[in-house]
Design a protein around this motif. Structure first.
Motif, PDB file in Angstrom:
ATOM      1  N   LEU A   1       2.758   0.978  -8.081  1.00 39.76           N
ATOM      2  CA  LEU A   1       2.334   1.687  -6.871  1.00 39.76           C
ATOM      3  C   LEU A   1       3.095   2.996  -6.711  1.00 39.76           C
ATOM      4  O   LEU A   1       2.514   4.046  -6.418  1.00 39.76           O
ATOM      5  CB  LEU A   1       2.557   0.802  -5.633  1.00 39.76           C
ATOM      6  N   ASP A   2       4.411   2.932  -6.893  1.00 43.72           N
ATOM      7  CA  ASP A   2       5.219   4.141  -6.754  1.00 43.72           C
ATOM      8  C   ASP A   2       4.833   5.190  -7.789  1.00 43.72           C
ATOM      9  O   ASP A   2       4.738   6.387  -7.488  1.00 43.72           O
ATOM     10  CB  ASP A   2       6.704   3.789  -6.880  1.00 43.72           C
ATOM     11  N   ALA A   3       4.585   4.729  -9.024  1.00 45.61           N
ATOM     12  CA  ALA A   3       4.227   5.673 -10.086  1.00 45.61           C
ATOM     13  C   ALA A   3       2.849   6.288  -9.836  1.00 45.61           C
ATOM     14  O   ALA A   3       2.652   7.502 -10.016  1.00 45.61           O
ATOM     15  CB  ALA A   3       4.260   4.963 -11.439  1.00 45.61           C
ATOM     16  N   ALA A   4       1.900   5.460  -9.412  1.00 46.61           N
ATOM     17  CA  ALA A   4       0.544   5.954  -9.193  1.00 46.61           C
ATOM     18  C   ALA A   4       0.501   6.937  -8.036  1.00 46.61           C
ATOM     19  O   ALA A   4      -0.189   7.969  -8.106  1.00 46.61           O
ATOM     20  CB  ALA A   4      -0.402   4.784  -8.928  1.00 46.61           C
ATOM     21  N   ILE A   5       1.228   6.647  -6.969  1.00 47.31           N
ATOM     22  CA  ILE A   5       1.164   7.554  -5.820  1.00 47.31           C
ATOM     23  C   ILE A   5       1.905   8.847  -6.124  1.00 47.31           C
ATOM     24  O   ILE A   5       1.556   9.916  -5.597  1.00 47.31           O
ATOM     25  CB  ILE A   5       1.690   6.864  -4.534  1.00 47.31           C
ATOM     26  N   ALA A   6       2.900   8.794  -7.029  1.00 46.50           N
ATOM     27  CA  ALA A   6       3.550  10.026  -7.465  1.00 46.50           C
ATOM     28  C   ALA A   6       2.564  10.899  -8.237  1.00 46.50           C
ATOM     29  O   ALA A   6       2.546  12.129  -8.089  1.00 46.50           O
ATOM     30  CB  ALA A   6       4.769   9.700  -8.326  1.00 46.50           C
ATOM     31  N   GLU A   7       1.733  10.272  -9.065  1.00 47.68           N
ATOM     32  CA  GLU A   7       0.707  11.035  -9.784  1.00 47.68           C
ATOM     33  C   GLU A   7      -0.335  11.599  -8.817  1.00 47.68           C
ATOM     34  O   GLU A   7      -0.839  12.716  -9.002  1.00 47.68           O
ATOM     35  CB  GLU A   7       0.038  10.161 -10.838  1.00 47.68           C
ATOM     36  N   ALA A   8      -0.671  10.821  -7.774  1.00 44.96           N
ATOM     37  CA  ALA A   8      -1.612  11.318  -6.766  1.00 44.96           C
ATOM     38  C   ALA A   8      -1.018  12.494  -6.010  1.00 44.96           C
ATOM     39  O   ALA A   8      -1.718  13.456  -5.668  1.00 44.96           O
ATOM     40  CB  ALA A   8      -1.982  10.199  -5.807  1.00 44.96           C
ATOM     41  N   ASP A   9       0.277  12.409  -5.756  1.00 49.29           N
ATOM     42  CA  ASP A   9       1.000  13.509  -5.110  1.00 49.29           C
ATOM     43  C   ASP A   9       0.857  14.784  -5.952  1.00 49.29           C
ATOM     44  O   ASP A   9       0.518  15.867  -5.436  1.00 49.29           O
ATOM     45  CB  ASP A   9       2.468  13.095  -4.990  1.00 49.29           C
ATOM     46  N   ALA A  10       1.082  14.633  -7.256  1.00 43.04           N
ATOM     47  CA  ALA A  10       0.978  15.784  -8.145  1.00 43.04           C
ATOM     48  C   ALA A  10      -0.455  16.298  -8.243  1.00 43.04           C
ATOM     49  O   ALA A  10      -0.692  17.509  -8.381  1.00 43.04           O
ATOM     50  CB  ALA A  10       1.500  15.396  -9.531  1.00 43.04           C
ATOM     51  N   LEU A  11      -1.421  15.375  -8.171  1.00 42.40           N
ATOM     52  CA  LEU A  11      -2.830  15.773  -8.220  1.00 42.40           C
ATOM     53  C   LEU A  11      -3.172  16.675  -7.037  1.00 42.40           C
ATOM     54  O   LEU A  11      -3.868  17.694  -7.194  1.00 42.40           O
ATOM     55  CB  LEU A  11      -3.705  14.516  -8.207  1.00 42.40           C
ATOM     56  N   ILE A  12      -2.702  16.311  -5.861  1.00 43.83           N
ATOM     57  CA  ILE A  12      -2.948  17.138  -4.672  1.00 43.83           C
ATOM     58  C   ILE A  12      -2.213  18.472  -4.794  1.00 43.83           C
ATOM     59  O   ILE A  12      -2.768  19.548  -4.530  1.00 43.83           O
ATOM     60  CB  ILE A  12      -2.509  16.379  -3.399  1.00 43.83           C
ATOM     61  N   ALA A  13      -0.950  18.399  -5.218  1.00 46.56           N
ATOM     62  CA  ALA A  13      -0.173  19.636  -5.367  1.00 46.56           C
ATOM     63  C   ALA A  13      -0.809  20.579  -6.376  1.00 46.56           C
ATOM     64  O   ALA A  13      -0.725  21.808  -6.236  1.00 46.56           O
ATOM     65  CB  ALA A  13       1.258  19.291  -5.787  1.00 46.56           C
ATOM     66  N   GLY A  14      -1.479  20.006  -7.378  1.00 47.29           N
ATOM     67  CA  GLY A  14      -2.159  20.825  -8.375  1.00 47.29           C
ATOM     68  C   GLY A  14      -3.304  21.626  -7.808  1.00 47.29           C
ATOM     69  O   GLY A  14      -3.803  22.558  -8.464  1.00 47.29           O
ATOM     70  N   GLN A  15      -3.751  21.286  -6.611  1.00 48.14           N
ATOM     71  CA  GLN A  15      -4.796  22.053  -5.930  1.00 48.14           C
ATOM     72  C   GLN A  15      -4.208  23.189  -5.091  1.00 48.14           C
ATOM     73  O   GLN A  15      -4.928  23.877  -4.371  1.00 48.14           O
ATOM     74  CB  GLN A  15      -5.609  21.136  -5.005  1.00 48.14           C
ATOM     75  N   GLY A  16      -2.874  23.360  -5.199  1.00 47.75           N
ATOM     76  CA  GLY A  16      -2.206  24.372  -4.393  1.00 47.75           C
ATOM     77  C   GLY A  16      -2.055  23.961  -2.945  1.00 47.75           C
ATOM     78  O   GLY A  16      -1.941  24.812  -2.057  1.00 47.75           O
ATOM     79  N   ILE A  17      -2.052  22.644  -2.702  1.00 50.35           N
ATOM     80  CA  ILE A  17      -1.990  22.095  -1.340  1.00 50.35           C
ATOM     81  C   ILE A  17      -0.760  21.211  -1.229  1.00 50.35           C
ATOM     82  O   ILE A  17      -0.428  20.462  -2.163  1.00 50.35           O
ATOM     83  CB  ILE A  17      -3.272  21.300  -1.031  1.00 50.35           C
ATOM     84  N   VAL A  18      -0.091  21.279  -0.106  1.00 51.78           N
ATOM     85  CA  VAL A  18       1.096  20.458   0.123  1.00 51.78           C
ATOM     86  C   VAL A  18       0.678  19.000   0.278  1.00 51.78           C
ATOM     87  O   VAL A  18      -0.180  18.668   1.113  1.00 51.78           O
ATOM     88  CB  VAL A  18       1.854  20.920   1.379  1.00 51.78           C
ATOM     89  N   ALA A  19       1.256  18.140  -0.538  1.00 54.79           N
ATOM     90  CA  ALA A  19       1.000  16.690  -0.454  1.00 54.79           C
ATOM     91  C   ALA A  19       1.975  16.070   0.535  1.00 54.79           C
ATOM     92  O   ALA A  19       3.173  16.329   0.473  1.00 54.79           O
ATOM     93  CB  ALA A  19       1.143  16.055  -1.818  1.00 54.79           C
TER      94      ALA A  19
ATOM     95  N   MET B   1       0.844  -1.191   0.000  1.00 50.40           N
ATOM     96  CA  MET B   1       0.000   0.000   0.000  1.00 50.40           C
ATOM     97  C   MET B   1       0.880   1.242   0.000  1.00 50.40           C
ATOM     98  O   MET B   1       1.952   1.251   0.618  1.00 50.40           O
ATOM     99  CB  MET B   1      -0.913   0.000   1.224  1.00 50.40           C
ATOM    100  N   ARG B   2       0.436   2.246  -0.704  1.00 47.01           N
ATOM    101  CA  ARG B   2       1.058   3.570  -0.671  1.00 47.01           C
ATOM    102  C   ARG B   2      -0.044   4.579  -0.391  1.00 47.01           C
ATOM    103  O   ARG B   2      -1.181   4.409  -0.825  1.00 47.01           O
ATOM    104  CB  ARG B   2       1.721   3.917  -1.996  1.00 47.01           C
ATOM    105  N   ALA B   3       0.296   5.657   0.306  1.00 42.06           N
ATOM    106  CA  ALA B   3      -0.710   6.683   0.620  1.00 42.06           C
ATOM    107  C   ALA B   3      -0.088   8.065   0.561  1.00 42.06           C
ATOM    108  O   ALA B   3       1.116   8.245   0.804  1.00 42.06           O
ATOM    109  CB  ALA B   3      -1.302   6.433   2.011  1.00 42.06           C
ATOM    110  N   VAL B   4      -0.918   9.034   0.232  1.00 45.68           N
ATOM    111  CA  VAL B   4      -0.544  10.430   0.294  1.00 45.68           C
ATOM    112  C   VAL B   4      -1.790  11.200   0.719  1.00 45.68           C
ATOM    113  O   VAL B   4      -2.913  10.803   0.396  1.00 45.68           O
ATOM    114  CB  VAL B   4      -0.005  10.933  -1.071  1.00 45.68           C
ATOM    115  N   HIS B   5      -1.603  12.284   1.454  1.00 42.99           N
ATOM    116  CA  HIS B   5      -2.765  13.053   1.892  1.00 42.99           C
ATOM    117  C   HIS B   5      -2.457  14.541   1.854  1.00 42.99           C
ATOM    118  O   HIS B   5      -1.296  14.952   1.793  1.00 42.99           O
ATOM    119  CB  HIS B   5      -3.207  12.647   3.306  1.00 42.99           C
ATOM    120  N   GLY B   6      -3.533  15.307   1.874  1.00 39.22           N
ATOM    121  CA  GLY B   6      -3.390  16.755   1.884  1.00 39.22           C
ATOM    122  C   GLY B   6      -4.487  17.393   2.708  1.00 39.22           C
ATOM    123  O   GLY B   6      -5.668  17.049   2.541  1.00 39.22           O
TER     124      GLY B   6
END
Length: 255
Positions: free
Chosen positions: A229-247, A175-180
Motif C-alpha cells: 500500500l505504501d509503495a503503490a500510493i507513493a507511485e500514485a503520488d509521483a503520477l500526480i506530480a508528473g502532471q505538474g500538480i501538487v499531490a 486504505m491509502r489515498a492521495v489527491h490532486g
C-alpha cells in the motif's frame, strides 16, 4: 487465524423506505469500515423491498455466496417488518416464540404493554441466537452465517458492536489515498493501470471530486499488505506530480 483469503461479506438492506428515497441509508458506511478493520472483505451490497419472496431469495443467494451476510431493516413490530419470518423461511425452520427473549421483553415492558405487535420482535427462527443491543430490549439475531440487525442506525450499530467479538478475523484491510486539484482522470489512466499491474494484490481506483474551488482526482489503494500500500500510493503520488500538480496525501476535504 490461518492465512486463507480474508472472509467475504455481503450486506442486504431490506425496506421500501430505502428504495423510495424517503430514507437515506448510512448503515453501509459503518459496516464497511468495521468489517475492514476485522479483515472481512465486503463484496456485495443489495437492496430489496418488503416482499417476502424477494427477501427469501436474496438471503439464500447471498448466504451461499459469502462467508457472512449482514441484513439491516425489517425487524420491528409493524406489518411490513417481515425479515425475521423470511429468514426462517430461507433456512426452512419454524418462526416461533423465543422464550428467553419473550420473557425479557415482557418483564421490561410489562405484560399490559407487551402486545401482539411487540411479541413479533420476540419471535425468531428456530435455532437463532439473539444479538443484544445496549439501546433496546428487542434483539437482532444470528442463524448460520446470517446476522439480522435493525435498520435504525443507532440500534444497528449497537447490535453490530455486540456481534463483533464473535466474528472471525482476517488481516485488517487498510486504505491509502492521495489527491490532486486539477488532475484529469484521462491524463492518469494509463499510469494508474500500470501501478495496478505492479500491485495486483491491491484494489486501486480513481475518484473525481468537485469543489467550489475546482475539481480533481483522488487515487485510493486498499488491501491487507501495508508495505505494498505504501509503495503503490507513493507511485500514485509521483503520477500526480508528473502532471505538474501538487499531490496531497489523504482524501480531499469536504466541499
Amino acid at each position: 487465524m490461518s492465512e486463507k483469503a480474508n472472509p467475504t461479506a455481503a450486506i442486504l438492506i431490506i425496506g421500501n423506505e430505502i428504495l423510495s428515497g424517503r430514507t437515506q441509508d448510512i448503515n453501509v458506511k459503518f459496516l464497511a469500515e468495521r468489517l475492514a478493520l476485522l479483515g472481512h472483505k465486503l463484496e456485495e451490497v443489495r437492496v430489496v423491498p418488503d416482499v417476502a419472496e424477494r427477501i427469501v431469495r436474496a438471503v439464500n443467494e447471498l448466504r451461499a455466496s459469502y462467508d457472512n451476510l449482514f441484513t439491516t431493516g425489517g425487524i420491528g413490530p409493524t406489518h411490513d417488518d417481515i425479515t425475521s419470518e423470511c429468514v426462517a423461511a430461507a433456512f426452512g425452520v419454524p418462526w416461533e416464540k423465543h422464550q428467553p427473549t419473550w420473557d425479557a421483553m415482557e418483564r421490561h415492558l410489562g405484560a399490559e404493554n407487551f402486545n401482539a405487535a411487540r411479541q413479533r420482535m420476540a419471535t425468531l427462527p428456530r435455532g437463532a441466537v439473539p444479538i443484544p443491543a445496549s439501546v433496546t430490549i428487542a434483539p437482532g439475531f444470528s442463524i448460520g452465517n446470517v446476522h439480522v440487525m435493525a435498520g435504525v442506525p443507532r440500534i444497528m450499530q449497537a447490535m453490530f458492536l455486540a456481534l463483533e467479538p464473535l466474528l472471525g478475523r482476517g488481516r485488517p484491510i487498510s486504505m491509502r489515498a492521495v489527491h490532486g486539484m486539477g488532475v484529469k482522470e484521462g491524463s492518469i489512466a494509463a499510469g494508474l493501470a500500470a501501478i495496478q499491474q505492479r500491485f495486483p494484490m491491491l484494489d486501486l481506483g480513481s475518484y473525481p471530486f468537485y469543489r467550489e474551488t475546482g475539481g480533481g482526482v483522488a487515487i485510493v489503494a486498499k488491501g491487507t499488505d501495508t508495505a505494498a500500500l505504501d509503495a503503490a500510493i507513493a507511485e500514485a503520488d509521483a503520477l500526480i506530480a508528473g502532471q505538474g500538480i501538487v499531490a496531497v496525501r489523504g482524501e480531499p476535504g469536504a466541499a
